[in-house]
Motif scaffolding. Structure first.
Motif, mmCIF file in Angstrom:
data_model
loop_
_atom_site.group_PDB
_atom_site.id
_atom_site.type_symbol
_atom_site.label_atom_id
_atom_site.label_comp_id
_atom_site.label_asym_id
_atom_site.label_seq_id
_atom_site.Cartn_x
_atom_site.Cartn_y
_atom_site.Cartn_z
ATOM 1 N N THR A 125 -64.774 -5.648 69.842
ATOM 2 C CA THR A 125 -65.137 -6.798 71.143
ATOM 3 C C THR A 125 -66.783 -5.878 71.543
ATOM 4 O O THR A 125 -67.265 -4.997 71.431
ATOM 5 C CB THR A 125 -64.892 -5.522 73.023
ATOM 6 O OG1 THR A 125 -63.632 -6.250 72.807
ATOM 7 C CG2 THR A 125 -65.263 -6.786 74.200
ATOM 8 N N LYS A 134 -62.334 5.683 68.745
ATOM 9 C CA LYS A 134 -62.514 4.437 68.364
ATOM 10 C C LYS A 134 -60.711 4.086 69.922
ATOM 11 O O LYS A 134 -61.330 2.380 70.572
ATOM 12 C CB LYS A 134 -61.439 3.983 67.462
ATOM 13 C CG LYS A 134 -62.991 3.981 66.015
ATOM 14 C CD LYS A 134 -61.800 4.048 65.068
ATOM 15 C CE LYS A 134 -61.040 2.750 64.416
ATOM 16 N NZ LYS A 134 -60.178 2.825 63.473
ATOM 17 N N PRO A 138 -66.484 -1.484 66.254
ATOM 18 C CA PRO A 138 -65.584 -2.498 67.640
ATOM 19 C C PRO A 138 -65.102 -3.307 67.486
ATOM 20 O O PRO A 138 -65.875 -4.306 67.457
ATOM 21 C CB PRO A 138 -65.900 -1.849 69.142
ATOM 22 C CG PRO A 138 -67.035 -0.936 68.708
ATOM 23 C CD PRO A 138 -68.054 -1.188 67.399
ATOM 24 N N ALA A 174 -61.811 1.148 72.481
ATOM 25 C CA ALA A 174 -61.281 -0.319 73.347
ATOM 26 C C ALA A 174 -61.461 -0.672 74.260
ATOM 27 O O ALA A 174 -61.213 -0.890 74.429
ATOM 28 C CB ALA A 174 -60.479 -0.324 72.171
#
Length: 305
Positions: free
Chosen positions: A263, A231, A261, A235
């Protein structure tokens, strides 16, 4: 532009070319050498300059070597060493070009034209870099030599060209790490692959390979079950390259495992342009222009009335 700028040089060159004799027999495959015949230094240098203009690199070296041999302590001799380096480089004789440059640096370390000696040496290493699937020894030498040019002579045109080539070299080194990392992944050695991809992110983060390296870290950590690490790298990839296709792949991978996520992908395009790795001799800076013409003749003493 022709190296022979002065009418006297052209006239003298014609006379010298008519007088030059080469030794060696027709059946001897060794390169013929200029027969030793003491000649005016201006004529030897002018002939070497003419051979450079004609692209006759080996012959140019011969004449500049004669300048050194017959007039070893002259200003002409110093200039001839640098011209030999350039001629050897143009003829792809990189070891000899580097040796010439090193000799110049050793003999004239404080001379203004030493900057060019450092530069041509770096370019010789740069042009010996091979594709990422092979040994990259010359790549490391090129990076060190190019960096030396930028540090010693930061405001010169040599440094400007060296900086562009440093970007290419770093991209090449990052590509090598990626090639090895992908190989480790295919072999099932995920930890070793992670080490290579982290090297790209940490050491070559401004290269075009960084987005893929971050994606491969996401992929590798997911394989090992290290979700938080996956993760975190996802990111970083999304924050820096939201529109890159590698982030789109990472996003799909993470969401397929129930992760979301922060984004959203911003379309599928390449976030960084790959720097083409090119060897173009035409773009190599030539020896300093003011050093190519023969030194000015000494003024004639004024006669008393």
């Amino acid at each position: 532009m022709s190296l022979l700028r002065n009418p006297w040089a052209r006239t003298a060159l014609v006379a010298l070319m008519a007088a030059v004799a080469l030794t060696g027999c027709a059946g001897n495959k060794k390169k013929p050498r200029l027969a030793y015949e003491e000649r005016p230094v201006e004529l030897l240098y002018a002939t070497g300059a003419d051979r450079l203009d004609r692209g006759q690199w080996s012959q140019a070296v011969d004449y500049f070597q004669e300048v050194e041999r017959q007039h070893p302590y002259s200003e002409w001799s110093r200039r001839a060493i640098l011209m030999q380096a350039y001629a050897h480089y143009q003829g792809n004789n990189y070891p000899e070009a580097v040796a010439d440059a090193d000799r110049f640096i050793s003999l004239y370390p404080g001379n203004a034209t030493a900057a060019y000696a450092y530069y041509i040496k770096a370019i010789c290493y740069f042009e010996q870099i091979v594709d990422v699937g092979r040994d990259q020894a010359a790549t490391g030498q090129a990076l060190a030599a190019l960096s030396d040019v930028t540090q010693r002579y930061p405001r010169t045109e040599y440094a400007a060209d060296a900086r562009l080539k440093i970007d290419m070299v770093n991209d090449q080194l990052a590509g090598k790490e990626m090639t090895i990392g992908r190989w480790y992944m295919r072999q099932g050695d995920t930890l070793a692959a992670i080490g290579r991809f982290k090297t790209v992110v940490d050491r070559y983060q401004t290269t075009s390979h960084t987005p893929e390296a971050l994606y491969r870290l996401v992929e590798s950590y997911m394989t090992l079950g290290l979700v938080e690490e996956a993760k975190r790298n996802g990111a970083v990839l999304g924050f820096n390259y939201p529109g890159d296709v590698w982030y789109s792949d990472a996003y799909r991978l993470l969401t397929s495992r129930g992760l979301r996520p922060a984004t959203e992908p911003g379309g599928e395009r390449r976030g960084m342009m790959r720097i083409p790795f090119l060897h173009r001799k035409s773009e190599t800076v030539r020896p300093p222009a003011e050093r190519l013409a023969p030194p000015p003749a000494s003024p004639t003493p004024t006669q008393p009335n």
